[in-house]
Each structure stands twice: as structure tokens, then as C-alpha cells.
Design a protein around this motif. Structure first.
Motif, PDB file in Angstrom:
ATOM      1  N   MET A 252       0.406  -1.046   0.367  1.00  0.00           N
ATOM      2  CA  MET A 252      -0.100  -0.257   0.036  1.00  0.00           C
ATOM      3  C   MET A 252       0.469   1.222   0.113  1.00  0.00           C
ATOM      4  N   LEU A 253       1.855   1.326   0.247  1.00  0.00           N
ATOM      5  CA  LEU A 253       2.838   1.957   0.704  1.00  0.00           C
ATOM      6  C   LEU A 253       3.559   2.960  -0.893  1.00  0.00           C
ATOM      7  N   VAL A 271      -6.908  -0.312   6.373  1.00  0.00           N
ATOM      8  CA  VAL A 271      -5.870  -0.700   5.643  1.00  0.00           C
ATOM      9  C   VAL A 271      -5.655   0.612   4.631  1.00  0.00           C
ATOM     10  N   ILE A 272      -6.299   2.291   4.785  1.00  0.00           N
ATOM     11  CA  ILE A 272      -6.058   3.184   4.000  1.00  0.00           C
ATOM     12  C   ILE A 272      -5.310   4.198   5.486  1.00  0.00           C
ATOM     13  N   PHE A 277      -2.260   8.720   3.013  1.00  0.00           N
ATOM     14  CA  PHE A 277      -2.759   9.849   2.918  1.00  0.00           C
ATOM     15  C   PHE A 277      -1.505  10.522   2.376  1.00  0.00           C
ATOM     16  N   LEU A 278      -0.770  10.762   3.113  1.00  0.00           N
ATOM     17  CA  LEU A 278       0.711  11.672   3.201  1.00  0.00           C
ATOM     18  C   LEU A 278       1.090  11.217   1.302  1.00  0.00           C
ATOM     19  N   GLU A 295     -12.710   0.769   6.871  1.00  0.00           N
ATOM     20  CA  GLU A 295     -10.837   0.675   5.820  1.00  0.00           C
ATOM     21  C   GLU A 295     -10.806   1.861   5.165  1.00  0.00           C
ATOM     22  N   ILE A 296     -10.906   2.777   5.587  1.00  0.00           N
ATOM     23  CA  ILE A 296     -10.221   4.195   5.196  1.00  0.00           C
ATOM     24  C   ILE A 296     -10.330   4.399   6.613  1.00  0.00           C
ATOM     25  N   ASP A 297      -8.984   5.290   6.613  1.00  0.00           N
ATOM     26  CA  ASP A 297      -9.210   5.304   8.416  1.00  0.00           C
ATOM     27  C   ASP A 297      -9.775   7.088   8.366  1.00  0.00           C
TER      28      ASP A 297
END
Ligand SMILES: NC(=O)c1ccc[n+]([C@@H]2O[C@H](COP(=O)([O-])OP(=O)(O)OC[C@H]3O[C@@H](n4cnc5c(N)ncnc54)[C@H](O)[C@@H]3O)[C@@H](O)[C@H]2O)c1
Length: 410
Positions: A252-253, A271-272, A277-278, A295-297
Motif C-alpha cells: 500500500m505504501l 487499510v488506508i 494519505f500523506l 477500512e479507510i481511516d
């Protein structure tokens, strides 16, 4: 009849949507017709916690016409379709559902369904089962569960010997997950993203997190529309599968700075998250297809945004992170049900045929059923497959005697 809905004036619109869905779901209609004379659900109070869609109204009306009394609430605070809720209420069901429930209202609606004292409970995600267990599940003889995330929660209850009634894991029928999770979510997730954003998919980098049944569906359909699909996984075998199906696979990174659109399909949490995000590029779009909004923070996204989220339209919020714009769809909740109308009726016909036959099975056999998470009986799975082929006008071969013998020879 009791209930709480948004607007009873929408009942007629809801009826027309029900009739449309019903015309595409003849398997459910056939099961209903086959059982109508014996009224096998007479005396059974059913509690439903399902997305209130036109397809769900077909299941609910079929169960009602087989004799059931029904109370129903929504399986997500943002997914109820108010016209369908009004139609079902008008038909004499106890409906507690409207679009845009707050979290406390959502839980109150589930409590209202339990206060109806259902004997069989049908859930999508496990919130109804969970609350029923907190109330010691009094009077409940059995239940069914529609989705992967809900089955996982029930399996955890079973593992700790805390399960209080037998449950049929409808999700795990082949005629459910192979079609609903894959083709249903695959199509309707893209439908949700497109209805919310109106963007062109061709040429975009679309990151699919999770290559289970839902992820496979989303990845395949997105590729079909010209997107360049990247898959992230934690299971090495699923990752190889994605690679050999022709998708790029990376952590994911690495996917974070590459993606134009992200779709989470894992049933997992965070998961994200912040570190991703950054690294995202300007104007990236974030959507979730998994059952829960974890799943998305999103909490973190709200936290690190340098401005209050700007509501672009009802299903898009803009955040500013590190001077870049990130667009979150449907508040990180199931995008196919919030921004679109959920799965197509043809696919829900398979899922809800399994639901209806499983409910009938529990009504008949609950005394004999062990308290555990049961598979859908193989005969039901096979029957749903055969009914579906019939309804598509497709015939297939049958094994000849010699093949039967060969199959079972040592
Ligand atoms: N939106 C809908 O209408 C709809 C329909 C069906 C299922 N669902 C939900 O979608 C979710 C997925 O369901 P499924 O049937 O595909 O489950 P599945 O178990 O088949 O697949 C989940 C996949 O995600 C992977 N995964 C787990 N954590 C991950 C992580 N951190 N990063 C990347 N991959 C990760 C797993 O290895 C697995 O391959 C569940 O929450 C399910 O309830 C939603």
C-alpha cells in the motif's frame, strides 16, 4: 403495525421499484409460488437487518406472502431507500429505516426489530446478531447472515462458545459469493464511484485493496473500463492470484503515490491510513466497498486535513492534506449502496433465493439444528444454481452412468 420511516408518500414510487426488481428476480418468485399453498412461515416472526433496497423488498414480500410477520431495519445508516421503506411499511411490515440515520438512531432501529420478538433473524454484517446476543437472544430459534464480515463475527462467537442460536452462513454458498460478492459488488461499486464523481475510468490508476471475491470483481470490472489496476494484499496466495490474473501487485505504501482512485475491499480495519494519505497525489479519490466504514481511516483523515471537509456533492467530501486535495466518497461507507443502489436485481435473486430457502429450512428444522454456524445445505445451493440456469434458459450436460462410476472409482 409500527415503524419509523422518512415519508409514507413515497410508497407508490417504492411499489414501482419493487415491481421492476421483481421482474428481474424470478427465482425468488418461483420459490414463493412453490411454497405458497402450504404457508410454511405462518406463525414465524422474522427480524431483518438488511439494506433497504428494491431487491430486499422482493425477499421481504415473498416471506410475507408465505405467512411471516416481519420487522425490518437497515443494515447501514446511509443505505436505506426511503421509497422502498415506505412501500414495505404500507404493505404492513414493521419498518424502522430511513436514509441518513445517526449512529444512535441506527442502533435504536435494530433494538426495535428485536423488540418485535423475532423467532428467525436475518442480518447483513452482524449488528443485529450482536445486539441479539447482548440481549441473550431470548426467543430466537435461528438466524441467517448475508455477508463475509458478519459471518466472521459469528464464527468468533462460535469459537468462544458464545453463539446462542444456529445460524446459516448464506454468504458462504457458492451461489452467493461467486456472484453477489464478485459480479454484484464489482459492477455496483463502479456504479457508485461513477454516480458520485462522473469521472472517466479509462487510463486511471485504480488501486484495489484486497483480492478476495469483492476485490476480484472490482478489479476485473475496472480493467474492463480501461483502468490500470493495482492490487494490494496481505495473503501471499491471493497476491500471486492477482499477479497471474494480470494485475500489478505492491504494498500500500507504494500504491499510495501511484493511485488516482482507491477502493478498499478487505473487511479489515485501517487499510488506508495516515502514512498512505500523506503520500497520495493531488485529487486522489477514496472509496470503500467493504461492509464497515473502518477500512479507510476516516477519523484520521478528518484529523490531518488542514480545512473542514468541503461537501462537493452529497457523496464527495474534499480534504486538504499536505497541500493536496483528497476526495472521500460516501463518508467511507459502502459506496455501492450509498452512492448507487446496491447490487443489480439479477444477482440479488441468487443471494435472496439462498436467504429465503435458508429461512424456510430453519423454520422447518430449528429444533434439530446444532447451535453453530452452518453452511447453506448443499441441496439449497444446487437448487439455486439450477433455478438460475432455468431462468436464463440455459441447459447443461448431465454425467452419464459411466462418468458417475469413474468419478467414484478408486
Ligand atoms: N459492498 C457490498 O455490497 C459487499 C458485498 C459483499 C461483501 N462485502 C464486504 O466486502 C468485504 C470483503 O468481502 P469478500 O467476500 O471479498 O472477503 P474475502 O475474505 O473473500 O476477501 C478479503 C480479502 O482482503 C484481504 N485483506 C485483508 N486485509 C488486507 C489488507 N490490510 N490489505 C490488503 N488486503 C487485505 C484478504 O487477504 C482477502 O483476500 C467484507 O467486508 C464483506 O462483508 C460488501
Amino acid at each position: 403495525v409500527s415503524g419509523k420511516i422518512a415519508d409514507s408518500n413515497l410508497a407508490d414510487k417504492g411499489r414501482r421499484s419493487y415491481e421492476w426488481a421483481s421482474s428481474r428476480m424470478d427465482i425468488v418468485e418461483k420459490i414463493r409460488a412453490r411454497n405458497e399453498s402450504s404457508q410454511p412461515l405462518t406463525g414465524f416472526r422474522l427480524g431483518f437487518c438488511l439494506h433497504i433496497t428494491k431487491e430486499t423488498s422482493v425477499l421481504a414480500m415473498a416471506a410475507k406472502s408465505l405467512g411471516a410477520d416481519i420487522a425490518i431495519c437497515s443494515a447501514n445508516p446511509l443505505s436505506a431507500q426511503d421509497d422502498i421503506a415506505a412501500f414495505l411499511y404500507n404493505e404492513g411490515l414493521n419498518v424502522y429505516a430511513w436514509r441518513g440515520e445517526t449512529e444512535p438512531e441506527y442502533h435504536q432501529c435494530i433494538r426495535n426489530v428485536l423488540a418485535f420478538k423475532p423467532v428467525i433473524v436475518t442480518d447483513d454484517g452482524g449488528d443485529l446478531h450482536s445486539l441479539a446476543h447482548q440481549q441473550n437472544a431470548k426467543g430466537i430459534e435461528g438466524g441467517t447472515e448475508e455477508t463475509t464480515s458478519g459471518v466472521k463475527r459469528l464464527a468468533a462467537l462460535e469459537r468462544t462458545s458464545m453463539l446462542l442460536y444456529p445460524v446459516i452462513a448464506v454468504n458462504n454458498a457458492r451461489t452467493k459469493y461467486l456472484f453477489d460478492n464478485r459480479h454484484g459488488t464489482g459492477q455496483s461499486t463502479l456504479d457508485g464511484i461513477l454516480r458520485a464523481t462522473g469521472i472517466l475510468l479509462a487510463g486511471k490508476n485504480l488501486v484495489v485493496c484486497g483480492y478476495g471475491w469483492v476485490g476480484k470483481g472490482v478489479a476485473t470490472r475496472a480493467r474492463g473500463m480501461g483502468a490500470i489496476v493495482i492490487v494490494t494484499e496481505v495473503d501471499p496466495i491471493k497476491a500471486i492470484e492477482a499477479k497471474m490474473d494480470g494485475f500489478a501487485v505492491m504494498p500500500m505504501l507504494d500504491a499510495a503515490p501511484a493511485g488516482d482512485i482507491f477502493v478498499t475491499c478487505t473487511g479489515q480495519t485501517c487499510v488506508i491510513r495516515k502514512e498512505h494519505f500523506l503520500k497520495m497525489k493531488d485529487a486522489a479519490i477514496l472509496a470503500n466497498a467493504g461492509h464497515f466504514d473502518v477500512e479507510i481511516d476516516t477519523k484520521n483523515l478528518y484529523g490531518i486535513s488542514s480545512c473542514h471537509p468541503v461537501q462537493i456533492n452529497p457523496n464527495i467530501e474534499r480534504f486538504d492534506v499536505n497541500g493536496r486535495r483528497l476526495f472521500l466518497l460516501s463518508k467511507g461507507r459502502v459506496v455501492n449502496l450509498v452512492a448507487a443502489e446496491g447490487h443489480p436485481p439479477e444477482v440479488m435473486a441468487l443471494s435472496f433465493a439462498n436467504q429465503l430457502l435458508s429461512i424456510l429450512y430453519i423454520a422447518k428444522n430449528h429444533d434439530k439444528m446444532e447451535i453453530k454456524v452452518h453452511s447453506v445445505p448443499e441441496q439449497i445451493d444446487q437448487d439455486v444454481g439450477s433455478y438460475s440456469l432455468d431462468s436464463m434458459g440455459i441447459r447443461i450436460d448431465q454425467m452419464i452412468e459411466e462418468q458417475e462410476r469413474y468419478q467414484h472409482s478408486s
